[in-house]
Design a protein around this motif. Structure first.
Motif, PDB file in Angstrom:
ATOM      1  N   CYS A 108      60.885 -72.292  54.932  1.00  0.00           N
ATOM      2  CA  CYS A 108      61.554 -73.060  54.164  1.00  0.00           C
ATOM      3  C   CYS A 108      62.860 -73.539  54.311  1.00  0.00           C
ATOM      4  CB  CYS A 108      61.280 -73.027  52.638  1.00  0.00           C
ATOM      5  SG  CYS A 108      62.260 -71.221  52.208  1.00  0.00           S
ATOM      6  N   LYS A 170      60.223 -86.190  43.865  1.00  0.00           N
ATOM      7  CA  LYS A 170      59.496 -85.752  44.952  1.00  0.00           C
ATOM      8  C   LYS A 170      60.472 -84.715  45.939  1.00  0.00           C
ATOM      9  CE  LYS A 170      55.860 -87.896  44.195  1.00  0.00           C
ATOM     10  NZ  LYS A 170      55.252 -88.997  44.887  1.00  0.00           N
ATOM     11  N   ALA A 175      56.062 -75.219  52.944  1.00  0.00           N
ATOM     12  CA  ALA A 175      55.259 -74.207  52.150  1.00  0.00           C
ATOM     13  C   ALA A 175      54.461 -73.278  52.658  1.00  0.00           C
ATOM     14  CB  ALA A 175      54.356 -74.958  50.944  1.00  0.00           C
ATOM     15  N   MET A 181      55.633 -80.300  53.888  1.00  0.00           N
ATOM     16  CA  MET A 181      55.110 -81.338  53.112  1.00  0.00           C
ATOM     17  C   MET A 181      56.003 -81.915  51.764  1.00  0.00           C
ATOM     18  SD  MET A 181      52.770 -78.982  50.495  1.00  0.00           S
ATOM     19  CE  MET A 181      51.905 -78.246  51.886  1.00  0.00           C
ATOM     20  N   SER A 183      56.235 -82.781  47.930  1.00  0.00           N
ATOM     21  CA  SER A 183      55.445 -82.192  46.754  1.00  0.00           C
ATOM     22  C   SER A 183      56.388 -82.717  45.438  1.00  0.00           C
ATOM     23  CB  SER A 183      55.555 -80.597  46.562  1.00  0.00           C
ATOM     24  OG  SER A 183      54.734 -80.167  47.651  1.00  0.00           O
ATOM     25  N   SER A 184      55.859 -82.502  44.283  1.00  0.00           N
ATOM     26  CA  SER A 184      56.408 -83.141  43.123  1.00  0.00           C
ATOM     27  C   SER A 184      57.013 -82.057  42.257  1.00  0.00           C
ATOM     28  CB  SER A 184      55.572 -84.086  42.343  1.00  0.00           C
ATOM     29  OG  SER A 184      56.080 -84.193  41.001  1.00  0.00           O
ATOM     30  N   GLN A 187      54.539 -81.106  39.410  1.00  0.00           N
ATOM     31  CA  GLN A 187      53.493 -80.166  39.591  1.00  0.00           C
ATOM     32  C   GLN A 187      53.568 -78.929  38.686  1.00  0.00           C
ATOM     33  OE1 GLN A 187      53.224 -81.388  44.157  1.00  0.00           O
ATOM     34  NE2 GLN A 187      51.975 -79.770  43.770  1.00  0.00           N
ATOM     35  N   TYR A 189      53.274 -75.600  39.064  1.00  0.00           N
ATOM     36  CA  TYR A 189      53.730 -74.658  39.997  1.00  0.00           C
ATOM     37  C   TYR A 189      54.883 -74.625  40.134  1.00  0.00           C
ATOM     38  CZ  TYR A 189      54.770 -71.131  43.450  1.00  0.00           C
ATOM     39  OH  TYR A 189      55.101 -70.086  44.269  1.00  0.00           O
ATOM     40  N   TYR A 190      55.418 -75.965  40.627  1.00  0.00           N
ATOM     41  CA  TYR A 190      56.910 -76.205  40.816  1.00  0.00           C
ATOM     42  C   TYR A 190      57.606 -76.379  39.644  1.00  0.00           C
ATOM     43  CZ  TYR A 190      55.337 -76.236  45.683  1.00  0.00           C
ATOM     44  OH  TYR A 190      54.838 -75.973  46.970  1.00  0.00           O
TER      45      TYR A 190
END
Length: 203
Positions: A108, A170, A175, A181, A183-184, A187, A189-190
């Motif tokens: 990351c 976003k 990851a 990628m 991601s939002s 979500q 988890y985030y």
């Protein structure tokens, strides 16, 4: 003798009359010609500069913005940093590899450092924790495209993950499960592990 003098005066009068009647016209024509040339020159200069001055988007620009936005899952906006969007798109699908920062594999923080170097010419600290210490912290509702987003696994835990905020909630990141990628933040988890946002300030 008188007649000779009268004839001379008449001739002189005719010459002077001719001079004063025609000289202004000639000057006016020259002035008009000069003004026309200047106008033409200025017109040419403005025509050359206009496309750059107006900053109008071409159809190619519009197509590129739409293409990048579609790939990233965000709404196209023509005031976004096109270079940032294009660079992130070029990294999509790069596999995750701990400790690396190339398109054959990246973690990351490696992804973030490479993008910032390519897009902004800024060299960031290599770890997500070090990055967090150097950025200007911003509120979640004040995030802008290009800000960094940091994650940790609960209160008191160290920062373990970092990504680049795009827009519309976003962010782009590398990851462990899936590589680079988008991601939002909504979500589960985030949303649960989101810790803070930071803005990189140029020196």
């Amino acid at each position: 003798m008188k007649n000779s003098i009268l004839y001379c005066l008449a001739a002189a009068s005719m010459v002077l009359s001719f001079f004063f009647e025609n000289t202004p016209a000639t000057t006016a024509q020259s002035s008009a010609s000069l003004v026309s040339q200047q106008a033409s020159l200025l017109s040419g200069l403005f025509a050359t500069e206009e496309p750059h001055a107006t900053g109008l988007l071409t159809s190619s620009d519009s197509t590129e913005y739409t293409k990048y936005a579609t790939r990233l899952g965000i709404e196209p906006s023509y005031d976004d940093n096109k270079t940032l969007l294009a660079t992130v798109v070029s990294w999509l699908g790069t596999p995750y590899r701990y400790g690396s920062n190339s398109k054959s594999g990246t973690d990351c923080s490696g992804f973030v450092t490479r993008v910032f170097k390519e897009v902004y010419g800024i060299t960031l600290q290599r770890s997500s924790r070090s990055m967090f210490e150097k950025v200007k912290h911003v509120q979640k509702d004040e995030m802008q495209t290009g800000d960094l987003v940091f994650f940790r696994r609960g209160p008191g835990q160290p920062i373990y993950h970092v990504g680049i905020y795009l827009k519309d909630g976003k962010f782009a990141h590398s990851a462990c499960g899936g590589g680079v990628m988008v991601s939002s933040l909504t979500q589960a988890y985030y949303s649960r592990n989101f810790y803070a946002a930071g803005r990189v300030e140029s020196n």
